[in-house]
Design a protein around this motif. Structure first.
Motif, PDB file in Angstrom:
ATOM      1  N   PRO A  67       0.837  -1.361   0.144  1.00  0.00           N
ATOM      2  CA  PRO A  67      -0.206  -0.077   0.021  1.00  0.00           C
ATOM      3  C   PRO A  67       0.790   1.200  -0.045  1.00  0.00           C
ATOM      4  CG  PRO A  67      -0.781  -1.598   1.829  1.00  0.00           C
ATOM      5  CD  PRO A  67       0.622  -1.830   1.193  1.00  0.00           C
ATOM      6  N   SER A  68       0.520   2.275  -0.771  1.00  0.00           N
ATOM      7  CA  SER A  68       1.403   3.463  -1.016  1.00  0.00           C
ATOM      8  C   SER A  68       1.545   4.125   0.379  1.00  0.00           C
ATOM      9  CB  SER A  68       0.971   4.249  -2.197  1.00  0.00           C
ATOM     10  OG  SER A  68      -0.350   4.605  -1.947  1.00  0.00           O
ATOM     11  N   GLY A  69       0.271   3.796   1.291  1.00  0.00           N
ATOM     12  CA  GLY A  69       0.623   4.817   2.355  1.00  0.00           C
ATOM     13  C   GLY A  69       1.540   4.298   3.252  1.00  0.00           C
ATOM     14  N   SER A  70       1.988   3.154   3.121  1.00  0.00           N
ATOM     15  CA  SER A  70       2.831   2.618   4.262  1.00  0.00           C
ATOM     16  C   SER A  70       4.378   3.082   4.169  1.00  0.00           C
ATOM     17  CB  SER A  70       2.992   1.050   4.256  1.00  0.00           C
ATOM     18  OG  SER A  70       3.035   0.533   2.979  1.00  0.00           O
ATOM     19  N   TYR A  71       4.786   3.615   3.153  1.00  0.00           N
ATOM     20  CA  TYR A  71       6.171   4.307   2.759  1.00  0.00           C
ATOM     21  C   TYR A  71       6.301   5.513   2.295  1.00  0.00           C
ATOM     22  CZ  TYR A  71       5.175   2.530  -1.745  1.00  0.00           C
ATOM     23  OH  TYR A  71       4.451   2.410  -3.037  1.00  0.00           O
ATOM     24  N   VAL A  72       7.368   6.137   2.396  1.00  0.00           N
ATOM     25  CA  VAL A  72       7.805   7.560   1.980  1.00  0.00           C
ATOM     26  C   VAL A  72       8.961   7.585   1.633  1.00  0.00           C
ATOM     27  CG1 VAL A  72       5.741   8.642   3.170  1.00  0.00           C
ATOM     28  CG2 VAL A  72       8.297   8.413   4.077  1.00  0.00           C
ATOM     29  N   LEU A  73       9.224   8.419   0.623  1.00  0.00           N
ATOM     30  CA  LEU A  73      10.813   8.764   0.304  1.00  0.00           C
ATOM     31  C   LEU A  73      11.156   9.864   1.089  1.00  0.00           C
ATOM     32  CD1 LEU A  73      13.384   8.640  -1.184  1.00  0.00           C
ATOM     33  CD2 LEU A  73      12.246   9.820  -3.065  1.00  0.00           C
ATOM     34  N   ASP A  74      12.099   9.762   2.177  1.00  0.00           N
ATOM     35  CA  ASP A  74      12.462  10.564   3.100  1.00  0.00           C
ATOM     36  C   ASP A  74      13.929  11.028   2.973  1.00  0.00           C
ATOM     37  OD1 ASP A  74      13.069  12.108   5.252  1.00  0.00           O
ATOM     38  OD2 ASP A  74      12.332  10.783   6.608  1.00  0.00           O
ATOM     39  N   LEU A  75      14.371  12.043   2.482  1.00  0.00           N
ATOM     40  CA  LEU A  75      15.486  12.584   2.154  1.00  0.00           C
ATOM     41  C   LEU A  75      16.522  12.910   3.314  1.00  0.00           C
ATOM     42  CD1 LEU A  75      15.853  14.428  -1.339  1.00  0.00           C
ATOM     43  CD2 LEU A  75      15.564  11.895  -0.776  1.00  0.00           C
ATOM     44  N   SER A  76      15.747  13.058   4.487  1.00  0.00           N
ATOM     45  CA  SER A  76      16.487  13.408   5.594  1.00  0.00           C
ATOM     46  C   SER A  76      16.900  11.913   6.450  1.00  0.00           C
ATOM     47  CB  SER A  76      15.618  14.089   6.498  1.00  0.00           C
ATOM     48  OG  SER A  76      14.539  13.244   7.193  1.00  0.00           O
ATOM     49  N   LEU A  77      16.713  10.891   5.905  1.00  0.00           N
ATOM     50  CA  LEU A  77      16.975   9.693   6.597  1.00  0.00           C
ATOM     51  C   LEU A  77      18.559   9.440   6.451  1.00  0.00           C
ATOM     52  CD1 LEU A  77      16.186   6.743   8.318  1.00  0.00           C
ATOM     53  CD2 LEU A  77      15.689   5.953   5.852  1.00  0.00           C
ATOM     54  N   ALA A  78      19.267   9.444   7.500  1.00  0.00           N
ATOM     55  CA  ALA A  78      20.702   8.893   7.329  1.00  0.00           C
ATOM     56  C   ALA A  78      20.659   7.591   8.294  1.00  0.00           C
ATOM     57  CB  ALA A  78      21.387   9.805   7.750  1.00  0.00           C
ATOM     58  N   ARG A  79      21.778   6.530   7.995  1.00  0.00           N
ATOM     59  CA  ARG A  79      21.843   5.487   8.696  1.00  0.00           C
ATOM     60  C   ARG A  79      23.348   5.188   9.051  1.00  0.00           C
ATOM     61  NH1 ARG A  79      18.641   2.193  10.649  1.00  0.00           N
ATOM     62  NH2 ARG A  79      19.857   0.594  10.465  1.00  0.00           N
ATOM     63  N   GLY A  80      23.428   4.817   9.994  1.00  0.00           N
ATOM     64  CA  GLY A  80      25.166   5.155  10.637  1.00  0.00           C
ATOM     65  C   GLY A  80      25.949   4.023  10.419  1.00  0.00           C
ATOM     66  N   LEU A  81      25.510   2.669   9.925  1.00  0.00           N
ATOM     67  CA  LEU A  81      26.380   1.692   9.792  1.00  0.00           C
ATOM     68  C   LEU A  81      27.103   1.862   8.381  1.00  0.00           C
ATOM     69  CD1 LEU A  81      23.774  -1.283  10.798  1.00  0.00           C
ATOM     70  CD2 LEU A  81      25.711  -0.154  12.416  1.00  0.00           C
ATOM     71  N   ASP A  82      28.251   1.693   8.748  1.00  0.00           N
ATOM     72  CA  ASP A  82      29.457   1.936   7.880  1.00  0.00           C
ATOM     73  C   ASP A  82      29.083   1.207   6.345  1.00  0.00           C
ATOM     74  OD1 ASP A  82      30.953   3.689   9.032  1.00  0.00           O
ATOM     75  OD2 ASP A  82      32.495   2.694   9.236  1.00  0.00           O
ATOM     76  N   TYR A  83      28.533  -0.016   6.605  1.00  0.00           N
ATOM     77  CA  TYR A  83      28.523  -1.084   5.290  1.00  0.00           C
ATOM     78  C   TYR A  83      27.358  -0.698   4.290  1.00  0.00           C
ATOM     79  CZ  TYR A  83      25.544  -3.591   8.497  1.00  0.00           C
ATOM     80  OH  TYR A  83      24.413  -4.131   9.686  1.00  0.00           O
ATOM     81  N   TYR A  84      26.299   0.153   4.479  1.00  0.00           N
ATOM     82  CA  TYR A  84      25.398   0.393   3.721  1.00  0.00           C
ATOM     83  C   TYR A  84      26.119   1.333   2.206  1.00  0.00           C
ATOM     84  CZ  TYR A  84      22.083  -0.968   7.012  1.00  0.00           C
ATOM     85  OH  TYR A  84      21.107  -1.610   7.961  1.00  0.00           O
ATOM     86  N   THR A  85      25.536   0.871   1.174  1.00  0.00           N
ATOM     87  CA  THR A  85      26.003   1.495   0.016  1.00  0.00           C
ATOM     88  C   THR A  85      25.011   1.748  -0.956  1.00  0.00           C
ATOM     89  OG1 THR A  85      25.935  -0.793  -1.310  1.00  0.00           O
ATOM     90  CG2 THR A  85      27.790  -0.215  -0.047  1.00  0.00           C
ATOM     91  N   GLY A  86      23.697   1.534  -0.863  1.00  0.00           N
ATOM     92  CA  GLY A  86      22.636   1.694  -1.913  1.00  0.00           C
ATOM     93  C   GLY A  86      21.433   2.449  -1.146  1.00  0.00           C
ATOM     94  N   PRO A  87      20.139   1.846  -1.604  1.00  0.00           N
ATOM     95  CA  PRO A  87      19.108   2.339  -0.905  1.00  0.00           C
ATOM     96  C   PRO A  87      18.879   1.934   0.651  1.00  0.00           C
ATOM     97  CG  PRO A  87      18.487   1.085  -2.783  1.00  0.00           C
ATOM     98  CD  PRO A  87      19.604   0.958  -2.693  1.00  0.00           C
ATOM     99  N   VAL A  88      18.583   2.769   1.570  1.00  0.00           N
ATOM    100  CA  VAL A  88      18.337   2.390   2.984  1.00  0.00           C
ATOM    101  C   VAL A  88      16.989   2.710   3.394  1.00  0.00           C
ATOM    102  CG1 VAL A  88      20.934   2.821   3.662  1.00  0.00           C
ATOM    103  CG2 VAL A  88      19.050   4.684   3.519  1.00  0.00           C
ATOM    104  N   ALA A  89      16.597   2.131   4.545  1.00  0.00           N
ATOM    105  CA  ALA A  89      15.392   2.398   5.020  1.00  0.00           C
ATOM    106  C   ALA A  89      15.208   2.220   6.389  1.00  0.00           C
ATOM    107  CB  ALA A  89      14.411   1.330   4.399  1.00  0.00           C
ATOM    108  N   GLU A  90      14.113   2.759   6.904  1.00  0.00           N
ATOM    109  CA  GLU A  90      14.045   2.654   8.586  1.00  0.00           C
ATOM    110  C   GLU A  90      12.240   2.376   8.731  1.00  0.00           C
ATOM    111  OE1 GLU A  90      15.392   5.281  12.205  1.00  0.00           O
ATOM    112  OE2 GLU A  90      17.113   4.623  10.491  1.00  0.00           O
ATOM    113  N   VAL A  91      12.053   1.917   9.624  1.00  0.00           N
ATOM    114  CA  VAL A  91      10.450   1.697  10.218  1.00  0.00           C
ATOM    115  C   VAL A  91      10.465   2.692  11.176  1.00  0.00           C
ATOM    116  CG1 VAL A  91       8.190   0.528  10.441  1.00  0.00           C
ATOM    117  CG2 VAL A  91      10.621  -0.729   9.897  1.00  0.00           C
ATOM    118  N   ILE A  92       9.478   3.657  11.050  1.00  0.00           N
ATOM    119  CA  ILE A  92       9.365   4.454  12.094  1.00  0.00           C
ATOM    120  C   ILE A  92       7.912   4.495  12.857  1.00  0.00           C
ATOM    121  CG2 ILE A  92       9.453   6.959  12.995  1.00  0.00           C
ATOM    122  CD1 ILE A  92      11.707   7.191  10.785  1.00  0.00           C
TER     123      ILE A  92
END
Length: 445
Positions: A263-288
RNA sequence: GUGCCUCUAGCUCAAUUGGCAGAGCGCUGGACUGUGGAUCCAGUGGUUACGGGUUCGAGCCCCGUGAGGCACCCCA
């Protein structure tokens, strides 16, 4: 009175009721994961320290439990399930058919200062797909996430998606070397918490020029319907080829996500989301989740170079993690999963000591019929005490055997919830008990 | 890892400026010898988290330790 020992900081005991709830949540997750064809694996809690070192960034490193074992080996308790997966893939490379899809549910350890929903030992529930760069994999992982969250009926959970390379483009836009961009990411990520002006101040403090800061702020405030956000950002960062590639990936990801039926309401593109773990290289996401102020229920992302650290070959991968304790916290808060205090369904009780043999025999046949059956094992076995035991423990049904019942070949079935009681033939007892359990379960939902 | 707040019976909480540590719930027994959960009666409950200090006297003031919570940091 003697003082019992304490449990270690950030670690907890679980009562039967808590364990039953945790197991139910885990069961739901397992079923969702398996419905997408993820297979279970497990790995040791302990790894060589070297395996874990240098994967989590400077901050993460400090939270690693690390010690020397009796054989003089430097070891560490696993900090997440992703690095152990990477190590697993490296070890079993030749046995694996790629893409390899696995789920992994188990405890991890971080030496943090505990708070609500934050412990030093907690469980992660991960799904990962190893061996493909396709955005289809990233979309599937997020689809599984959303499926799991809606299966658990978690309210107000929103998946925020961003792209590591977009974040780097933002740092470039701010005139900061991507390698030195950590303070910028940190500032950006606080948008929801400290607001526009707060982020602006923090960016300035990081040495960003006012004009660049404003440009970054304008970009990170974009949030919402992905295709709209993407087209705006595409224009804003049209001179940045890396950003364009990231936007291409995101566009693809969101197309697949819709096709997966999320459902389109269950996700958003959020350019302020940063994730700390060093190993990420591409898309990242977080459930809030907003309601219990517990922050994020899980993190996800693509890590195309992590496995390569253990191998000559670079194997791309993407995955998502949910925090069991935080899920349980939400489930508890909203009472989403009413949980009994015991697994026992029936207590078979003897009115007098003379019926004890008949009771054990009945218990045996009820167990054979698949019912979780207990007899009262205390020393004083009067009827009152036995029913009191059933009541306190939360056992829903009692099967009572007295002289009258023995004589007539019957059993008295008592429903502890309603107080209803009926006499049934011995041969029918299991059937009647089962029917009552079903109607109970149906009635309380 | 840093800062702030908290810790009293199994649980939730009282205790005047430092002056004999209490209540509700629970638990045990009974009213109730084939019926739990309701009601009534009686009983049980404590090294005031732990260790030290100040004081004639500390639950209360001071120091240390442990645990919980909040913020930071970071994250699940």
């Amino acid at each position: 009175m003697r003082r019992p020992p304490q449990v270690l900081r950030g670690m907890r005991d679980f009562s039967p009721r808590q364990m039953l709830l945790r197991q139910r949540v885990i069961d739901s997750l397992r079923h969702v994961f398996e419905r997408y064809g993820f297979d279970p694996i497990d790995t040791p809690l302990l790894e060589y320290y070297e395996v874990l070192a240098g994967k989590y960034g400077e901050e993460g490193e400090k939270l690693l439990y690390r010690f020397v074992d009796h054989g003089g080996r430097e070891v560490g308790l696993r900090y997440d399930l992703t690095v152990p997966l990477a190590r697993y893939v490296a070890v079993h490379r030749n046995e694996l058919t790629l893409p390899f899809k696995r789920y992994h549910i188990g405890p991890v350890f971080r030496a943090e200062r505990p708070q609500r929903g934050r412990y030093r030992q907690f469980w992660q529930c991960d799904v990962d797909i190893v061996g493909t760069r396709s955005m289809l994999a990233d979309a599937e992982v997020l689809a599984v996430w959303c499926d799991a969250l809606s299966t658990l009926r978690i309210p107000n959970a929103v998946v925020h998606v961003n792209h590591r390379q977009l974040l780097e483009a933002l740092a470039r836009a701010a005139g900061v070397d991507p390698a030195l961009a950590l303070p910028v990411y940190r500032a950006i990520d606080k948008l929801a918490k400290i607001g526009r002006e707060g982020v602006r101040e923090e960016l300035m403090r990081a040495g960003v020029e006012p004009a660049a800061a404003d440009r970054v702020l304008e970009l990170i405030q974009l949030r919402g319907e992905p295709s709209e956000v993407i087209s705006v950002v595409r224009q804003q960062l049209q001179d940045d080829p890396q950003a364009q590639r990231a936007l291409d990936e995101l566009a693809e990801l969101f197309t697949y996500l819709a096709a997966y039926g999320v459902p389109s309401g269950s996700y958003v593109l959020d350019l302020s989301l940063a994730r700390g773990l060093d190993y990420y290289t591409g898309p990242v996401a977080e459930v809030i989740v907003s309601q219990p102020a517990i922050g994020s229920l899980g993190g996800a992302g693509r890590y195309d170079h992590l496995i390569g650290l253990f191998l000559d070959e670079d194997i791309p991968a993407t995955g998502a993690s949910l925090g069991l304790e935080r899920l349980v916290e939400v489930v508890d808060e909203y009472g989403l999963l009413p949980t009994p205090g015991t697994v026992t369904q029936v207590l078979v009780v003897a009115v007098e000591e003379g019926q004890q043999g008949a009771v054990l025999q009945l218990a045996r046949s009820l167990r054979a019929a698949g019912l979780a059956t207990e007899v009262y094992l205390g020393e004083r076995r009067d009827l009152r005490r036995q029913l009191q035991y059933a009541n306190r423990k939360g056992i829903p049904l009692a099967a009572i055997v007295g002289p009258d019942e023995v004589e007539s070949g019957t059993v008295t079935v008592r429903d502890l919830g309603s107080g209803e009681q009926e006499r049934v033939l011995v041969e029918k007892v299991a059937e009647v008990l089962r029917a009552r359990l079903v109607s109970r379960a149906g009635g309380t939902e």
